[in-house]
Design a protein around this motif. Structure first.
Motif, PDB file in Angstrom:
ATOM      1  N   HIS A 278       0.840  -1.198   0.000  1.00 38.48           N
ATOM      2  CA  HIS A 278       0.000   0.000   0.000  1.00 38.48           C
ATOM      3  C   HIS A 278       0.882   1.256   0.000  1.00 38.48           C
ATOM      4  N   ALA A 279       1.952   1.237   0.782  1.00 37.87           N
ATOM      5  CA  ALA A 279       2.878   2.367   0.784  1.00 37.87           C
ATOM      6  C   ALA A 279       3.499   2.553  -0.592  1.00 37.87           C
ATOM      7  N   LEU A 280       3.821   1.445  -1.249  1.00 34.09           N
ATOM      8  CA  LEU A 280       4.427   1.505  -2.587  1.00 34.09           C
ATOM      9  C   LEU A 280       3.460   2.135  -3.589  1.00 34.09           C
ATOM     10  N   GLU A 281       2.184   1.818  -3.484  1.00 30.46           N
ATOM     11  CA  GLU A 281       1.178   2.408  -4.363  1.00 30.46           C
ATOM     12  C   GLU A 281       1.014   3.905  -4.099  1.00 30.46           C
ATOM     13  N   LEU A 282       1.081   4.287  -2.827  1.00 27.47           N
ATOM     14  CA  LEU A 282       0.883   5.682  -2.462  1.00 27.47           C
ATOM     15  C   LEU A 282       2.041   6.565  -2.912  1.00 27.47           C
ATOM     16  N   HIS A 283       3.267   6.085  -2.669  1.00 28.64           N
ATOM     17  CA  HIS A 283       4.430   6.921  -2.983  1.00 28.64           C
ATOM     18  C   HIS A 283       5.650   6.028  -3.174  1.00 28.64           C
ATOM     19  N   PRO A 284       5.908   5.592  -4.413  1.00 24.64           N
ATOM     20  CA  PRO A 284       7.020   4.666  -4.668  1.00 24.64           C
ATOM     21  C   PRO A 284       8.362   5.166  -4.143  1.00 24.64           C
ATOM     22  N   TYR A 285       8.640   6.451  -4.314  1.00 26.03           N
ATOM     23  CA  TYR A 285       9.941   6.973  -3.867  1.00 26.03           C
ATOM     24  C   TYR A 285      10.148   6.713  -2.386  1.00 26.03           C
ATOM     25  N   GLN A 286       9.110   6.955  -1.576  1.00 31.70           N
ATOM     26  CA  GLN A 286       9.219   6.760  -0.135  1.00 31.70           C
ATOM     27  C   GLN A 286       9.406   5.283   0.190  1.00 31.70           C
ATOM     28  N   ALA A 287       8.638   4.417  -0.466  1.00 30.21           N
ATOM     29  CA  ALA A 287       8.673   2.982  -0.150  1.00 30.21           C
ATOM     30  C   ALA A 287       9.949   2.302  -0.631  1.00 30.21           C
ATOM     31  N   LEU A 288      10.571   2.864  -1.670  1.00 29.81           N
ATOM     32  CA  LEU A 288      11.767   2.229  -2.227  1.00 29.81           C
ATOM     33  C   LEU A 288      13.055   2.697  -1.571  1.00 29.81           C
ATOM     34  N   ARG A 289      12.944   3.482  -0.537  1.00 27.50           N
ATOM     35  CA  ARG A 289      14.150   3.809   0.236  1.00 27.50           C
ATOM     36  C   ARG A 289      14.740   2.516   0.779  1.00 27.50           C
ATOM     37  N   TRP A 290      16.066   2.409   0.749  1.00 30.19           N
ATOM     38  CA  TRP A 290      16.727   1.141   1.003  1.00 30.19           C
ATOM     39  C   TRP A 290      16.402   0.560   2.379  1.00 30.19           C
ATOM     40  N   SER A 291      16.247   1.407   3.385  1.00 31.43           N
ATOM     41  CA  SER A 291      15.978   0.896   4.732  1.00 31.43           C
ATOM     42  C   SER A 291      14.678   0.098   4.775  1.00 31.43           C
ATOM     43  N   TYR A 292      13.684   0.484   3.944  1.00 32.08           N
ATOM     44  CA  TYR A 292      12.422  -0.252   3.879  1.00 32.08           C
ATOM     45  C   TYR A 292      12.489  -1.374   2.853  1.00 32.08           C
ATOM     46  N   LEU A 293      13.069  -1.079   1.688  1.00 33.38           N
ATOM     47  CA  LEU A 293      13.139  -2.082   0.616  1.00 33.38           C
ATOM     48  C   LEU A 293      13.902  -3.315   1.070  1.00 33.38           C
ATOM     49  N   ARG A 294      14.979  -3.115   1.821  1.00 34.25           N
ATOM     50  CA  ARG A 294      15.769  -4.246   2.317  1.00 34.25           C
ATOM     51  C   ARG A 294      14.908  -5.183   3.160  1.00 34.25           C
ATOM     52  N   LYS A 295      14.099  -4.610   4.047  1.00 34.31           N
ATOM     53  CA  LYS A 295      13.220  -5.434   4.890  1.00 34.31           C
ATOM     54  C   LYS A 295      12.169  -6.140   4.045  1.00 34.31           C
ATOM     55  N   ALA A 296      11.630  -5.438   3.037  1.00 30.02           N
ATOM     56  CA  ALA A 296      10.608  -6.044   2.193  1.00 30.02           C
ATOM     57  C   ALA A 296      11.175  -7.206   1.391  1.00 30.02           C
ATOM     58  N   LEU A 297      12.370  -7.035   0.823  1.00 33.05           N
ATOM     59  CA  LEU A 297      12.996  -8.115   0.056  1.00 33.05           C
ATOM     60  C   LEU A 297      13.300  -9.309   0.942  1.00 33.05           C
ATOM     61  N   ARG A 298      13.761  -9.037   2.152  1.00 34.83           N
ATOM     62  CA  ARG A 298      14.033 -10.120   3.091  1.00 34.83           C
ATOM     63  C   ARG A 298      12.745 -10.876   3.427  1.00 34.83           C
ATOM     64  N   LEU A 299      11.668 -10.122   3.598  1.00 35.11           N
ATOM     65  CA  LEU A 299      10.383 -10.730   3.925  1.00 35.11           C
ATOM     66  C   LEU A 299       9.880 -11.594   2.774  1.00 35.11           C
ATOM     67  N   LEU A 300       9.977 -11.082   1.538  1.00 36.14           N
ATOM     68  CA  LEU A 300       9.552 -11.834   0.381  1.00 36.14           C
ATOM     69  C   LEU A 300      10.422 -13.059   0.170  1.00 36.14           C
ATOM     70  N   GLY A 301      11.722 -12.919   0.452  1.00 35.63           N
ATOM     71  CA  GLY A 301      12.628 -14.050   0.321  1.00 35.63           C
ATOM     72  C   GLY A 301      12.272 -15.180   1.269  1.00 35.63           C
TER      73      GLY A 301
END
Length: 308
Positions: A278-301
């Motif tokens: 939902h955050a990614l849909e609202l504002h990709p730039y904010q959601a793709l910051r590495w501190s969040y993206l790293r956690k998301a990739l780890r979660l998906l992995g």
């Protein structure tokens, strides 16, 4: 002979802090003056707060008032105190914190040199559970910044920090933008954002208060978290001018990323994924910051490995 109108109203909302309340009260009484009043709002405490306050009332201290109300939360208690106050300025002191000696004299001097100030930000001494102390200086605020830039620096970039206890507010501005009583946590953010764009801000490097940090913060409560996050966004932007509304989606994304982080820490994978997307849909730039993206990739992995 009646007391003159106070310059500063110190307001202490309290709920079940009878064991710490005397420390806060004494820190104010030690610097009471004719231009200072102290109002305590007892927000339906279930401990012996009433007895503690009654003992102080028997001392008949000039300028000291107590208001008892049914428990309604910190926002309602602050609003009650602000409405009862008579001072041009208000300082909201938490019941578990304390003013430092000379704090009110310092504020009096700041106001004498800056009579048009609407917000005075002071330094603080943060006291941690292990006894460590750290002085935190106020963030310099340039009043030439546009309301949009000030809002961005406060809400999104976290470059402006505002805390109760070491901040003085012009009371009429607090009456214009009361604390939202629908919020039981984070109720200060909409108020601080409003004052930041509507008041002349001045700072002092003088530490005004000792703020005691606790591990049992309400900020970790995940009950109705998504509803609370959406309500927070509405409350914040309801008080901001039109030019600031362009930041709303980015701030909402940030709130959802906070929910995402809390869900990850709580081990709630499904909620974490939903909040992140939902955050990614609202504002990709904010959601793709590495501190969040790293956690998301780890979660998906982890989810991919579990399906195998």
């Amino acid at each position: 002979m009646s007391r003159p109108e106070p310059l500063i109203s110190v307001i202490i909302p309290t709920y079940n802090y009878a064991h710490l309340l005397p420390r806060a009260l004494n820190s104010v009484f030690q610097q009471m003056a004719e231009d200072v009043e102290l109002i305590v709002v007892n927000d339906g405490s279930r401990d012996n707060t009433g007895e503690v306050l009654a003992a102080y009332q028997r001392q008949q201290i000039q300028g000291f008032r107590v208001e008892h109300q049914v428990n309604a939360g910190a926002a309602a208690a602050r609003n009650s105190g602000i409405r009862l106050a008579r001072g041009r300025f208000a300082l909201l002191l938490d019941a578990d914190d304390e003013l430092l000696p000379g704090a009110l004299s310092c504020l009096r001097e700041v106001l004498a040199h800056n009579p048009e100030a609407g917000l005075v930000l002071g330094a603080q001494v943060s006291v941690y559970p292990d006894g460590r102390e750290r002085i935190r200086l106020p963030t310099p605020v340039t009043n030439t910044h546009s309301p949009c830039e000030l809002t961005r620096r406060y809400l999104l970039e976290k470059k402006i920090s505002i805390s109760h206890c070491c901040t003085l507010f012009r009371r009429d501005l607090l009456l214009q933008r009361p604390y939202p009583e629908s919020l039981r946590t984070g109720e200060d953010v909409p108020v601080f954002a409003y004052l930041l764009v509507n008041a002349l801000v001045v700072t002092t490097a003088r530490p005004l208060a000792r703020i005691h940090k606790h591990s049992d913060s309400l900020r970790h409560n995940r009950e109705d978290e998504e509803v609370v996050a959406q309500r927070m966004v509405r409350e914040v932007f309801a008080g901001l001018p039109h030019e600031c509304q362009q930041l709303r989606r980015q701030y909402e994304a940030q709130r959802y990323l906070s929910l995402f982080r809390a869900a990850v820490l709580g081990g709630d994978r499904e909620a974490a994924k939903r909040f992140y997307w939902h955050a990614l849909e609202l504002h990709p730039y904010q959601a793709l910051r590495w501190s969040y993206l790293r956690k998301a990739l780890r979660l998906l992995g982890r989810g991919t490995r579990n399906r195998r």
